[in-house]
Design a protein around this motif. Structure first.
Motif, PDB file in Angstrom:
ATOM      1  N   THR A  39     -10.044 -14.193  15.806  1.00 37.72           N
ATOM      2  CA  THR A  39     -10.079 -15.008  17.012  1.00 37.72           C
ATOM      3  C   THR A  39     -11.511 -15.119  17.537  1.00 37.72           C
ATOM      4  OG1 THR A  39      -9.788 -13.196  18.592  1.00 37.72           O
ATOM      5  CG2 THR A  39      -7.771 -14.151  17.619  1.00 37.72           C
ATOM      6  N   ALA A  41     -12.504 -14.169  20.273  1.00 39.75           N
ATOM      7  CA  ALA A  41     -12.757 -12.922  20.996  1.00 39.75           C
ATOM      8  C   ALA A  41     -13.040 -11.753  20.050  1.00 39.75           C
ATOM      9  CB  ALA A  41     -11.567 -12.590  21.893  1.00 39.75           C
ATOM     10  N   ASP A  74     -11.203 -21.422  16.464  1.00 40.81           N
ATOM     11  CA  ASP A  74     -10.354 -21.304  17.649  1.00 40.81           C
ATOM     12  C   ASP A  74      -9.050 -22.097  17.528  1.00 40.81           C
ATOM     13  OD1 ASP A  74     -11.427 -23.835  17.766  1.00 40.81           O
ATOM     14  OD2 ASP A  74     -11.954 -23.727  19.891  1.00 40.81           O
ATOM     15  N   LYS A  99       0.317 -17.014  21.817  1.00 42.77           N
ATOM     16  CA  LYS A  99      -0.950 -16.858  22.531  1.00 42.77           C
ATOM     17  C   LYS A  99      -0.999 -15.546  23.308  1.00 42.77           C
ATOM     18  CE  LYS A  99      -2.587 -21.564  22.978  1.00 42.77           C
ATOM     19  NZ  LYS A  99      -3.319 -22.442  23.869  1.00 42.77           N
ATOM     20  N   GLU A 104      -5.321 -16.330  24.350  1.00 40.29           N
ATOM     21  CA  GLU A 104      -5.217 -17.629  25.010  1.00 40.29           C
ATOM     22  C   GLU A 104      -6.217 -18.645  24.478  1.00 40.29           C
ATOM     23  OE1 GLU A 104      -2.996 -18.759  27.262  1.00 40.29           O
ATOM     24  OE2 GLU A 104      -1.915 -16.879  27.070  1.00 40.29           O
ATOM     25  N   GLU A 105      -7.355 -18.156  23.959  1.00 38.31           N
ATOM     26  CA  GLU A 105      -8.416 -19.064  23.498  1.00 38.31           C
ATOM     27  C   GLU A 105      -8.083 -19.768  22.183  1.00 38.31           C
ATOM     28  OE1 GLU A 105      -9.161 -15.146  21.482  1.00 38.31           O
ATOM     29  OE2 GLU A 105      -8.554 -15.736  23.479  1.00 38.31           O
TER      30      GLU A 105
END
Length: 131
Positions: A39, A41, A74, A99, A104-105
């Motif tokens: 991800t 993140a 993403d 998600k 969430e990204e």
């Protein structure tokens, strides 16, 4: 197993086979090789955990076949084969729950397909990373 790549990881044994043949033996099969997603993140999800998350959220019988494709850093595309169709409400529910676990990204889109492309061994990969 001769010239057949299953994707399994194994540990070779030095013990000779009890049958007397001089072929290599296997001590242990330690897992399956597969793609993973990363991800934005920095979280990393391997195919085993993604399979588990996906089946817990969507249910084991929701799809005949499915495949998660990371086509952007993403974004995930989830291809699926379904005999019963899938309502937009159900798709949005799955996206929301995925998600929660993945982040969430991550953008997630579901696409119904006629079949999931098979590998040369006749199987399909559950997770494909294109990044």
């Amino acid at each position: 197993l001769i010239r057949y790549d299953t994707g399994d990881k194994l540990i070779a044994s030095t013990v000779k086979c009890g049958c007397g043949r001089n072929f290599p033996t296997i001590e242990m099969i330690s897992g399956r090789e597969g793609d993973y997603i990363r991800t934005p993140a920095g979280k990393v999800f391997g195919h085993v955990i993604l399979t588990h998350i996906f089946h817990v959220i969507c249910g084991i019988d929701a799809f005949i076949e499915s495949q998660i494709v990371q086509d952007e850093t993403d974004h995930l595309t989830i291809k699926y084969v379904s005999a019963n169709g899938l309502s937009e409400t159900k798709v949005q529910e799955y996206v929301y729950k995925l998600k929660e676990h993945i982040g969430e990204e991550m953008g997630i889109d579901f696409y119904r397909v006629g079949e999931i492309e098979k590998t040369i061994s006749g199987k399909h990969k559950f997770v494909v990373s294109q990044v």
